[in-house]
Write a protein that holds these residues in place. Structure first.
Motif, PDB file in Angstrom:
ATOM      1  N   SER A 105       0.827  -1.194   0.000  1.00  0.00           N
ATOM      2  CA  SER A 105       0.000   0.000   0.000  1.00  0.00           C
ATOM      3  C   SER A 105       0.870   1.256   0.000  1.00  0.00           C
TER       4      SER A 105
ATOM      5  N   LYS B 196      -6.848  -9.479   8.370  1.00  0.00           N
ATOM      6  CA  LYS B 196      -6.026  -8.317   8.007  1.00  0.00           C
ATOM      7  C   LYS B 196      -5.010  -8.809   6.977  1.00  0.00           C
ATOM      8  N   ASP B 229     -10.357  -3.847  10.829  1.00  0.00           N
ATOM      9  CA  ASP B 229     -10.617  -2.455  11.243  1.00  0.00           C
ATOM     10  C   ASP B 229     -11.976  -2.000  10.721  1.00  0.00           C
TER      11      ASP B 229
HETATM   12  C1  IPM Z   1      -4.981   0.548   4.094  1.00  0.00           C
HETATM   13  C2  IPM Z   1      -4.331  -0.109   5.288  1.00  0.00           C
HETATM   14  C3  IPM Z   1      -3.000  -0.694   4.897  1.00  0.00           C
HETATM   15  C4  IPM Z   1      -4.188   0.863   6.453  1.00  0.00           C
HETATM   16  C5  IPM Z   1      -3.595   0.198   7.674  1.00  0.00           C
HETATM   17  O1  IPM Z   1      -3.869  -0.958   7.974  1.00  0.00           O
HETATM   18  O2  IPM Z   1      -2.824   0.864   8.378  1.00  0.00           O
HETATM   19  C6  IPM Z   1      -5.491   1.560   6.874  1.00  0.00           C
HETATM   20  O3  IPM Z   1      -6.379   0.657   7.461  1.00  0.00           O
HETATM   21  C7  IPM Z   1      -5.173   2.680   7.848  1.00  0.00           C
HETATM   22  O4  IPM Z   1      -5.592   2.601   9.012  1.00  0.00           O
HETATM   23  O5  IPM Z   1      -4.517   3.645   7.455  1.00  0.00           O
END
Ligand code: IPM
Ligand code: IPM
Lengths: 358, 358
Positions: A105, B196, B229
């Motif tokens: 990401s 996740k 999340d």
């Molecule tokens: C998109 C993803 C990788 C990211 C994370 O897990 O940190 C998102 O959920 C966040 O909280 O910014």
């Protein structure tokens, strides 16, 4: 009420090791990554409001995202990173995750490259926007560089895989320091360290040990430790039990989204990443919503409130107050709201309403 | 409504590989671990209600807990474990965690020794007991043996520690099978796998792969995958979006407590652990509440509802319905409630009220 929240969530300088910025007469350069999908539209909203409020900021805009230039094949250029490193302050819209092997990401890449060690998400009830909870007023501070996000994983034998969670003393102390500094600077009363040290005694145990060490230096701030499962139960039963929460990476990911849910979702919550050397990169943490992109339907609130945290980081508190109040008052009034909040306003109409409230 | 919930949450046999139990004429032997603190009082409530309802169960009571016999110095005897292995069905009250080095939680030890691979927690709104949420009706199914609970941790160098999260194909398939079997047997429509895998691609990725394999065998059950999340945010915004949730150990720990919070807390939610070879150990997952122990103040609801899941496991559905209805009706009526639910009834008064409702 709005002003009380201002003071307690965002009312003081945002940064531990903040640097001195040029006076209001010379414009301040800040990096802007509009991002993918609805990113450009909501960034336009920020730009217009900043222009109307005569914010002394000059945007340095760079494209970071998945709609890449076919010649460079780049999602993220060296120039974009350098821009944040030089300006030390920036704002980013949502970015989609590149598809295909070998690409993590872009959010994670930015965190890593810019060493953005703390993610701060204030979460407070918005007057006039009703959810099941009133008077939520929480700050989650998430360690942003290690833990379950190490990327270290492998197959031990066929059908048996493992991931490594890494906790270091250095990163734990750093985020704990930031949390207590934040609590003190913002007149907050308590810091809760969230953990699962009853199971992960060594990793979460080290995290707690570091929090305790820092807590001793802040006798005026109450300190407590709460197991993550119990914390989530208490948050949904009575969020007023908490104030500032500090925690390892994955727990922060989970709990900050849970808290956002209490007040209406990620479309309404600001976020700011704090990096070594005084960097602050504010961001909207919601998705890039490709389905409504380009349709003038997006809600710019999360990016706007994030841009306010950026202003506070720059110690531009009067301007920050003016803009934040205009946003909150527009939502509270309820006449202009985007579709996600049950209204029928276009992005541009909502933006104009905020400008009228300035 | 109660009866609809009965059918959908607990109304069919509880077990994938259930065994045939003796007919109602010969009493069924079931193990009882009253546990610590309030454990004996709430167990007494179960025993009295079972007696009044003429449940054909003969309890085999063993003490497992921290108030140990000074001669044996044992928290958990071989005889206790053998009792569950032999009877294949049991009920446990809360147990405190032994203090001192080298002792892990007794809950964890039981999970490990009895290979209790799935933890099932039905979570539904109780009529007459108001929270911020109505009509919650969720089942969380948690992998109970591996993941972040491996206990494998070490210090790499001073100030750098790591924990291993282990995911195996075998345990993931086993819990996924259980979840889909459960969904089908209880007329549920959808299974959501919580993960996740965008961060832990190998471990959570393997978990998802196993869920997908099993999902293909159940075309009549909808299947979806939700990032943890986002799942937590959606649960607090609108729990009706979910039905049956299946997930690795730590996510299950977190989400099952979050769900309990939606309907009032761990004092109200049943739990049942499913083990290899057809074992079912039902349990109250709340704490042992030493502060109110022995004062006739404890709320036996979680243990009572757990004992009902045990009856269903034994295919004693009529008795289970009778007891469950008596519990739910007593709470709905609101005349007799313990202090934690805002009432002033003693444990024994609440118990008697349930007996009167049988
Ligand atoms: C998109 C993803 C990788 C990211 C994370 O897990 O940190 C998102 O959920 C966040 O909280 O910014
Ligand atoms: C007490 C603790 C070890 C346990 C766990 O983490 O599994 C508890 O939270 C539970 O959910 O049963």
């Amino acid at each position: 009420m709005a002003s009380q929240i201002l003071r307690r969530t965002l009312g003081s300088r945002y940064l531990a090791n903040h640097r001195t910025f040029s006076s209001a007469s010379t414009p301040i350069r800040a990096t802007l990554f509009p991002g993918d999908g609805i990113g450009p539209e909501i960034s336009e909203s920020v730009k217009q409001i900043f222009h109307a409020a005569e914010v002394p900021i000059e945007w340095e805009e760079h494209y970071v995202g998945t709609e890449i230039d076919p010649r460079t094949q780049s999602f993220l250029t060296w120039e974009s990173l350098e821009s944040v490193r030089r300006n030390k302050v920036g704002l980013k819209g949502p970015m989609a995750t590149p598809i295909g092997k070998g690409h993590r990401s872009l959010n994670l890449t930015l965190r890593k490259e810019l060493n953005l060690y703390a993610n701060v998400r204030p979460c407070y009830s918005l007057k006039g926007y009703k959810t099941r909870y009133d008077n939520v007023d929480l700050i989650t501070i998430r360690e942003n560089t290690e833990g379950e996000y190490s990327g270290l994983e492998h197959q031990v034998v066929r059908g048996v895989v493992e991931s490594l969670k890494i906790i270091t003393r250095q990163a734990s102390l750093r985020v704990a320091e930031y949390a207590f500094h934040y609590a003190k600077a913002h007149g907050r009363e308590r810091v809760s360290a969230i953990h699962k040290a009853n199971i992960m005694q060594k990793t979460d145990g080290l995290f707690l040990k570091c929090c305790r060490e820092v807590a001793e230096k802040y006798p005026e701030i109450q300190y407590e430790e709460v197991v993550i499962d119990n914390c989530c139960m208490m948050l949904v039963k009575n969020p007023a039990l908490f104030d500032v929460l500090v925690m390892p990476n994955l727990y922060g990911d989970i709990i900050s989204d849970l808290c956002a849910g209490l007040i209406g979702g990620l479309g309404l919550t600001p976020s700011c990443n704090i990096g070594e050397g005084g960097i602050a990169l504010a961001e909207a943490v919601h998705g890039s919503a490709p389905d409504i992109a380009g349709k003038n339907l997006a809600n710019p609130t999360a990016l706007l409130l994030s841009s306010v945290t950026m202003l506070r980081h720059l110690d531009l508190h009067d301007t920050a107050d003016r803009i934040q109040n205009a946003i909150l008052d527009t939502i509270a009034e309820g006449k202009y709201r985007t579709a996600d909040l049950g209204g029928s306003s276009k992005t541009t109409e909502f933006t104009k309403a905020i400008i009228d409230h300035l």
